[in-house]
Write a protein that holds these residues in place. Structure first.
Motif, PDB file in Angstrom:
ATOM      1  N   THR A  60     -14.150  31.253  -5.891  1.00 49.10           N
ATOM      2  CA  THR A  60     -13.325  31.639  -4.782  1.00 49.10           C
ATOM      3  C   THR A  60     -14.326  32.820  -3.853  1.00 49.10           C
ATOM      4  N   VAL A  61     -14.573  32.255  -2.772  1.00 48.66           N
ATOM      5  CA  VAL A  61     -15.386  33.097  -1.829  1.00 48.66           C
ATOM      6  C   VAL A  61     -14.939  33.120  -0.635  1.00 48.66           C
ATOM      7  N   ARG A  62     -15.334  34.216  -0.006  1.00 47.54           N
ATOM      8  CA  ARG A  62     -14.799  34.768   1.393  1.00 47.54           C
ATOM      9  C   ARG A  62     -16.114  34.952   2.347  1.00 47.54           C
ATOM     10  N   LEU A  63     -16.208  34.035   3.332  1.00 52.92           N
ATOM     11  CA  LEU A  63     -17.445  34.217   4.162  1.00 52.92           C
ATOM     12  C   LEU A  63     -17.004  34.970   5.466  1.00 52.92           C
ATOM     13  N   ARG A  64     -18.103  35.628   6.148  1.00 45.21           N
ATOM     14  CA  ARG A  64     -17.930  36.328   7.382  1.00 45.21           C
ATOM     15  C   ARG A  64     -18.012  35.669   8.569  1.00 45.21           C
ATOM     16  N   ASP A  65     -18.926  34.476   8.523  1.00 42.02           N
ATOM     17  CA  ASP A  65     -18.939  33.829  10.099  1.00 42.02           C
ATOM     18  C   ASP A  65     -18.942  32.516   9.628  1.00 42.02           C
ATOM     19  N   ALA A  66     -18.916  31.563  10.766  1.00 43.47           N
ATOM     20  CA  ALA A  66     -18.606  30.098  10.743  1.00 43.47           C
ATOM     21  C   ALA A  66     -20.014  29.626  10.285  1.00 43.47           C
ATOM     22  N   ARG A 114      -9.353  21.276  -7.730  1.00 46.25           N
ATOM     23  CA  ARG A 114      -9.111  22.110  -6.499  1.00 46.25           C
ATOM     24  C   ARG A 114      -9.065  23.542  -6.777  1.00 46.25           C
ATOM     25  N   ASP A 115     -10.107  23.861  -7.526  1.00 49.25           N
ATOM     26  CA  ASP A 115     -10.061  25.371  -7.794  1.00 49.25           C
ATOM     27  C   ASP A 115     -11.466  26.207  -7.378  1.00 49.25           C
ATOM     28  N   HIS A 116     -12.263  25.484  -6.585  1.00 46.26           N
ATOM     29  CA  HIS A 116     -13.566  25.831  -6.087  1.00 46.26           C
ATOM     30  C   HIS A 116     -13.404  25.918  -4.574  1.00 46.26           C
ATOM     31  N   ARG A 117     -13.244  27.029  -4.278  1.00 46.60           N
ATOM     32  CA  ARG A 117     -12.583  27.209  -2.699  1.00 46.60           C
ATOM     33  C   ARG A 117     -13.356  28.215  -1.883  1.00 46.60           C
ATOM     34  N   ALA A 118     -13.808  28.036  -0.639  1.00 43.39           N
ATOM     35  CA  ALA A 118     -14.068  28.952   0.432  1.00 43.39           C
ATOM     36  C   ALA A 118     -13.329  29.186   1.264  1.00 43.39           C
ATOM     37  N   TYR A 119     -13.203  30.468   1.744  1.00 44.80           N
ATOM     38  CA  TYR A 119     -12.188  30.902   2.702  1.00 44.80           C
ATOM     39  C   TYR A 119     -12.883  31.662   4.011  1.00 44.80           C
ATOM     40  N   PHE A 120     -12.697  31.606   5.226  1.00 46.38           N
ATOM     41  CA  PHE A 120     -13.062  32.085   6.521  1.00 46.38           C
ATOM     42  C   PHE A 120     -12.038  32.441   7.358  1.00 46.38           C
ATOM     43  N   ALA A 121     -12.029  33.642   7.904  1.00 45.23           N
ATOM     44  CA  ALA A 121     -10.959  33.954   8.947  1.00 45.23           C
ATOM     45  C   ALA A 121     -12.108  34.797   9.931  1.00 45.23           C
ATOM     46  N   PRO A 122     -12.100  34.107  11.497  1.00 44.01           N
ATOM     47  CA  PRO A 122     -12.657  34.396  12.305  1.00 44.01           C
ATOM     48  C   PRO A 122     -12.556  36.041  12.571  1.00 44.01           C
ATOM     49  N   ASN A 226     -19.440  38.062  18.117  1.00 42.64           N
ATOM     50  CA  ASN A 226     -20.564  37.285  18.475  1.00 42.64           C
ATOM     51  C   ASN A 226     -20.188  35.962  19.107  1.00 42.64           C
ATOM     52  N   GLY A 227     -18.988  35.890  19.759  1.00 39.96           N
ATOM     53  CA  GLY A 227     -18.516  34.649  20.392  1.00 39.96           C
ATOM     54  C   GLY A 227     -18.739  34.782  21.934  1.00 39.96           C
ATOM     55  N   ASP A 228     -18.377  33.500  22.689  1.00 44.98           N
ATOM     56  CA  ASP A 228     -18.573  33.500  24.015  1.00 44.98           C
ATOM     57  C   ASP A 228     -17.431  34.329  24.745  1.00 44.98           C
ATOM     58  N   PRO A 229     -17.659  34.938  25.921  1.00 44.44           N
ATOM     59  CA  PRO A 229     -16.406  35.491  26.425  1.00 44.44           C
ATOM     60  C   PRO A 229     -15.597  34.591  27.356  1.00 44.44           C
ATOM     61  N   TYR A 230     -14.385  35.034  27.611  1.00 42.72           N
ATOM     62  CA  TYR A 230     -13.239  34.482  28.040  1.00 42.72           C
ATOM     63  C   TYR A 230     -12.592  35.178  29.208  1.00 42.72           C
ATOM     64  N   GLN A 231     -12.114  34.593  30.227  1.00 43.88           N
ATOM     65  CA  GLN A 231     -11.261  35.528  31.113  1.00 43.88           C
ATOM     66  C   GLN A 231     -10.156  35.625  30.771  1.00 43.88           C
ATOM     67  N   VAL A 232      -9.387  36.757  30.781  1.00 44.68           N
ATOM     68  CA  VAL A 232      -7.966  37.059  30.513  1.00 44.68           C
ATOM     69  C   VAL A 232      -7.411  37.924  31.606  1.00 44.68           C
ATOM     70  N   SER A 263     -10.421  26.655  19.245  1.00 41.60           N
ATOM     71  CA  SER A 263     -11.190  25.061  19.144  1.00 41.60           C
ATOM     72  C   SER A 263     -12.434  24.890  19.327  1.00 41.60           C
ATOM     73  N   THR A 264     -13.221  25.862  19.844  1.00 42.26           N
ATOM     74  CA  THR A 264     -14.440  26.198  19.777  1.00 42.26           C
ATOM     75  C   THR A 264     -15.271  26.096  18.349  1.00 42.26           C
ATOM     76  N   VAL A 265     -14.594  26.917  17.569  1.00 50.81           N
ATOM     77  CA  VAL A 265     -14.903  27.039  16.260  1.00 50.81           C
ATOM     78  C   VAL A 265     -14.508  25.790  15.456  1.00 50.81           C
ATOM     79  N   ILE A 266     -13.499  25.195  15.615  1.00 53.30           N
ATOM     80  CA  ILE A 266     -12.966  24.105  14.962  1.00 53.30           C
ATOM     81  C   ILE A 266     -13.636  23.155  15.060  1.00 53.30           C
ATOM     82  N   THR A 267     -14.273  22.805  16.385  1.00 53.09           N
ATOM     83  CA  THR A 267     -15.251  21.633  16.723  1.00 53.09           C
ATOM     84  C   THR A 267     -16.367  21.795  16.001  1.00 53.09           C
ATOM     85  N   THR A 268     -17.020  23.138  15.803  1.00 59.09           N
ATOM     86  CA  THR A 268     -18.247  23.300  15.373  1.00 59.09           C
ATOM     87  C   THR A 268     -18.176  22.946  13.929  1.00 59.09           C
TER      88      THR A 268
END
Length: 285
Positions: A60-66, A114-122, A226-232, A263-268
């Protein structure tokens, strides 16, 4: 019907053998049933850690980036037996990815642990945290001015949008600081969407000072680290309390901005892993 003599005989035999008697087994299910003599207990001893290598992969591992998440899935997984899941709540601001390395594949007769898992939360960017942390939070004139000055580099001025530039926002912030000790008198809405605020000195009601503020402004910030900027877009609001003004801003539809960034992260992830991709909770009951 089993007689008392037969029962005593079985117990005597078990004591003499000094081991449990197997009475049934199922090789396919790896299930064994044994009879223990009275007073005996069954203990489980796991000596797998003494083996030269584990019998199978599990982690069970947790990753820091995509990129790290993608690399781990490709390193340990396969295109047939590994899956990637996304659970997203854009209103609550919660995004999580799960990769099941040893998932059950398309073969209906084959099962997997199903007990070898990797987690990632942006990870959200510092800019996103700052602006969302103050979203809809009333501030005094001085506090609001300080916030604008500290985060001035985030102010965006889109072409042909009629929104204030960073320089104009700074001028407004400085005006807030200059009038923080004055008493608010009136507000007049201007044709360009701004508001003209009038202040008077508490000790001189004839002294009048005016200041123009903006009804709307925009910021350009990355959603994820470390992502692209968006207009808010943001709406500027104010409220009078005891002759003093309090300001706050309301970010417009941050859920849609978060959805676009996700959506950009999902596509990647989908394109670079090539694994089956699902939206939902892989361990829901």
């Amino acid at each position: 019907m089993e007689t008392k003599h037969e029962t005593n005989l079985a117990e005597t035999l078990a004591r003499e053998l000094k081991s449990p008697i197997e009475i049934a087994s199922n090789t396919a299910a790896a299930l064994r049933r044994v009879a223990l003599p009275p007073g005996w207990t069954l203990e489980e001893q796991d000596d797998s850690m003494k083996l030269p290598a584990p019998l199978r992969k599990t982690a069970t591992v947790r990753l820091r980036d995509a990129d790290s998440f993608i690399d781990y899935v490709k390193r340990h997984g396969s295109l047939t037996d590994s899956t990637v899941w996304c659970l997203a709540d854009y209103v609550q601001g919660k995004i999580a990815f799960t990769a099941i390395i040893n998932d059950q594949g398309e073969d209906p007769g084959a099962a997997a642990w199903r007990d070898h898992r990797a987690y990632f939360a942006p990870e959200f960017s510092e800019e996103w945290r700052r602006w969302n942390g103050k979203n809809k939070q009333p501030m005094s004139q001085a506090d609001f001015a300080a916030f604008i000055e500290d985060n001035l580099k985030d102010i965006a001025s889109p072409d042909s949008a009629g929104l204030p530039s960073g320089a104009a926002m700074l001028e407004m912030a400085l005006s807030f600081e200059a009038t923080q000790d004055m008493r608010f008198k009136s507000a007049i809405r201007l044709s360009n969407g701004g508001v003209n605020l009038s202040f008077v000195q508490d000790d001189d009601a004839q002294t009048l000072q005016k200041m123009s503020v903006f009804e709307r402004f925009a910021i350009g910030i990355p959603v994820f680290w470390n992502g692209d900027p968006y207009q808010v877009d943001a709406r500027l609001r104010y409220r009078v309390r005891d002759g003093k003004l309090h300001f706050w801003f309301e970010l417009v539809r941050t859920d849609k901005i978060l959805e676009a960034a996700t959506s950009t992260v999902i596509t990647t992830i989908r394109e670079k892993t090539g694994n089956p991709f699902f939206f939902g909770d892989p361990f829901a009951n």
